[in-house]
Each structure stands twice: as C-alpha cells, then as structure tokens.
Design an enzyme around this catalytic site. Structure first.
Site, PDB file in Angstrom:
ATOM      1  N   LYS A  39     -93.636  90.754   9.447  1.00 37.43           N
ATOM      2  CA  LYS A  39     -94.155  91.456   8.345  1.00 37.43           C
ATOM      3  C   LYS A  39     -95.364  91.071   7.856  1.00 37.43           C
ATOM      4  O   LYS A  39     -96.124  92.045   7.223  1.00 37.43           O
ATOM      5  CB  LYS A  39     -93.231  91.145   7.373  1.00 37.43           C
ATOM      6  CG  LYS A  39     -91.799  91.808   7.320  1.00 37.43           C
ATOM      7  CD  LYS A  39     -91.859  93.225   6.724  1.00 37.43           C
ATOM      8  CE  LYS A  39     -90.259  93.628   6.694  1.00 37.43           C
ATOM      9  NZ  LYS A  39     -90.242  95.070   6.189  1.00 37.43           N
ATOM     10  N   SER A  47     -87.647  89.906  15.569  1.00 37.28           N
ATOM     11  CA  SER A  47     -88.425  90.165  14.528  1.00 37.28           C
ATOM     12  C   SER A  47     -88.853  88.988  13.505  1.00 37.28           C
ATOM     13  O   SER A  47     -89.924  89.185  12.722  1.00 37.28           O
ATOM     14  CB  SER A  47     -87.986  91.586  13.642  1.00 37.28           C
ATOM     15  OG  SER A  47     -86.677  91.200  13.243  1.00 37.28           O
TER      16      SER A  47
END
Length: 399
Positions: A49, A300
């Site tokens: 992110k 992720s």
C-alpha cells in the site's frame, strides 16, 4: 486516464522510497508448477500500500499539502499514507474500523498519523473520512479507486516483468481492486500473453460478484480473517480495469487462507496476513489453471495481529491434518484410556490433551466420552487412527 507513462512516472518517483522486493522461489507451494513469491509483506510498512499512497501524495499541490490529508483503511493503506505524509510534514488523519488489528492501529500512530476509530467495517470508515474531507477541506487519499494510487500499485507489474521475463501468470489479492488493477494494466499492456488471476475471500467476494453480474454490486456484509480485503463494494475505476484486464477471479475459504499462512511460515519463513496469503492459497488448492507454468503469487502484506496469528495457525494445522480433535464413546471400565493411547502411539501420533467425561445425558449409565487432542502428520495418518480405533471396537462420535 491510467497510462503506462503514469506507472513509469510512479516507478521513478518511488525509487528512493520503497523497497524493490525480490522474487522468492517456493517449490513446495504447488509442485505441479514453478511458484515464485513477490513478498510485499517485506515492503516498507509491511504492505504494498505504501506504493500507491506515496505516489498519490507526491502529486499533491502545495495548497493541498498545507491543508492536510484524510484516508480510510483496514490498516495497511493507513500506514502508507501516514508514512508518506509525515515524511513531507503533512498532517494526516486516518479513519480505521474499530475492529482493525491493534498492531495496525498502533503502527499507524507510530508513522505520525492521527487515528479516528469508526464503529463497523472499512465502508463505515470510508463514510467518516468523506465527512471529514467535506468539513475540514482535507484531500482524501482513496485506498484503491484513484488513478495515482493505482499507478503506484502498478509499479509491481513492471518489476515482475523485469524480474521474471518468462512469467506465465500472476495471482493477485483483490479487496477494492487497486492492486490488481495496476498490476493487470501494466502487465497486459507490456505482455498481454501473461495471465492475471484475482483472488478474493469467500466472505467478501464483492469484485467477483460485480464482474459476474456486469455491474458494481454492494455486499450487505463481509466476514473473513482477511481483513485487508474485506471490502463491500469495489471502485468505479477498479471495476472497469478488472473487467478489461483480469482473466479470472476466484475465491478461497478462511481455512484455505489459514493453511497458506502456515505454509508460508513453515516453508518460506515469511509472515503474511490473511489478505497477503490469499494468492498462495489459490495456488496451493489449485483454484486456477497453472500446471507447468511460471507463476508469481503476490504476498501483499504481513501486518497480522499476533493474537489472530495464533488462532490462524491452529486453523491451518487442522486444515492440513497436522492436528486433530477426536471424541470417542467408551464403556466406563479400567484400561480403556490405556488401550486407546496405545493404538494412537503405535501409529505415531502424539496426544497433547485428554478430557474424560463420565456423566452425560446422551450416554448409557455405564458409558463415558473420551475427548483427545492430537498432533498428527497429515490427513492420511488421521484416517489410519480412525480405522484402527474402529477395528478395535471403539465408536468415534466426533472429529
């Protein structure tokens, strides 16, 4: 509009900010293909992110920077925005759902943001962030439905093609869709033959349902251990990009996610959160057609609460046949426990707890229940124990 030029611009802007995570070969995840991991859980802030957040904030005007930024997040976007803003002395206010892992809340504060906890899930935090934007004039940093954010995430696609030119397929987690939108766009523009597969949790399939019905769908509820992808509704930009560039979207269960987290810990010495492990779960349980191919699973993020991690490991051990609970109905007489234990020991399992219950309304007067917790090798060994106990005349009433 999203363009390759913008993704290359993001790659240049982020070159001194992010880590260029290496590919890690993981042959035991699925022996039928060549699996590589892209460990964004080792990224700055522990998640991909930070890429999108840092690029978005780098594009703000001086006036926007002076007013400050607001964001909403399940935790990882929050940390990315907090780090990007504090590095440029920009005020940041982050709205998080009150059920976000404590580790993510505290990390967001440590990166310099002001935290506003909102009752509910991500979508409730999103509404609160928009209210603050309208009331205070902050710039809203969307976690996924923003072209600058998507471009930042798309830098992963550029890296994958450089790191593995013979890439056949990439498996990517999907929440709101920002990550897979950027990755898919970059890959399909540069190497259209490469398959891009998306993975959602069974309890939060908002993008899968939207793509299936041809229009954006909003889920009433979401429930999954993969809190980072527990999104009720995908974005307008991400829905459009996924329709155009994603080959297939599949889903995995919480048990499969737990098993993937456990496999990453044991085999690769990597800690992944639920959302970070869904791509690995899809590969492990053959959710997509990857036999004989060179495949990258995108891990992720790794920001999992340690309290949740212990429960997830327990679920993963059960799913993989590494632990087993068994309840046996017995006649209450001497030697029964010894005989049962001997059968289990001879088959190589380890009993870790025993509970013997004599009085029960559901048993005969001279009956009892024996509840066992065992450490086992795999499901095959569990089946062998069940068969041996049955041959010996014992009745298994629960497992």
């Amino acid at each position: 509009m999203l363009t390759l030029d913008k993704i290359y611009q993001a790659s240049f802007a982020l070159r001194t900010v992010i880590r260029r995570t290496d590919l890690i070969k993981a042959p035991n995840i699925n022996p039928e293909c060549n699996i590589y991991l892209k460990p964004e859980n080792l990224q700055t802030t522990g998640s991909f992110k930070v890429r999108g957040a840092c690029f978005k904030i780098s594009q703000l005007t001086e006036e926007e920077k002076a007013k400050g930024v607001v964001a909403c997040s399940a935790g990882n976007h929050a940390q990315g925005v907090a780090l990007a803003a504090s590095s440029q002395d920009i005020r940041s206010i982050i709205c998080l759902p009150d059920n976000a892992p404590i580790s993510k809340i505290e990390a967001t504060k440590r990166y310099g943001a002001e935290v506003c906890l909102v009752e509910g899930v991500y979508d409730d935090a999103y509404k609160k962030a928009l209210e603050l934007r309208d009331e205070e004039g902050y710039t809203f940093i969307h976690p996924f439905d923003d072209e600058d954010v998507i471009a930042g995430q798309g830098t992963i696609g550029l890296e994958l093609l450089e790191q593995l030119p013979e890439l056949d397929a990439v498996i990517v987690p999907i929440g709101g869709g920002g990550l897979i939108s950027g990755v898919a766009y970059a890959i399909k523009k540069l190497a259209p033959h490469v398959k891009v597969y998306g993975v959602q949790a069974n309890g939060a399939p908002s993008m899968a349902e939207s793509i299936g019905r041809g229009r954006i769908q909003r889920l009433e509820t979401v429930r999954t251990i993969a809190d980072g992808i527990a999104v009720k509704e995908p974005g307008l930009h991400t829905f459009d990009l996924c329709q155009k560039y994603v080959d297939e979207i599949v889903s995995v269960t919480d048990d499969e996610i737990s098993t993937a987290i456990l496999a990453l810990i044991e085999q690769q010495k990597l800690i992944a959160e639920g959302a970070g492990a869904v791509a690995v779960a899809a590969a492990m349980f053959n959710k997509v057609s990857i036999k004989g191919k060179n495949v990258v699973c995108l891990v992720s993020g790794g920001n999992i609460d340690v309290n949740i991690l212990s429960r997830v490991i327990g679920r993963g051990l059960q799913k993989s046949g590494r632990s087993c609970s068994m309840t046996i109905e017995l006649v209450d007489k001497p030697g029964q426990l010894q005989q049962v234990s001997q059968i289990i020991a001879e088959l190589g399992a380890n009993v870790v707890s025993v509970y013997h219950e004599r009085v029960s309304h559901t048993t005969d007067i001279n009956g009892c229940y024996l509840r066992l917790e065992m450490e086992t090798r795999d499901q095959r060994q569990i089946n062998e124990i069940r068969q041996a106990l049955a041959i010996a005349g014992y009745k298994i009433v629960a497992i």
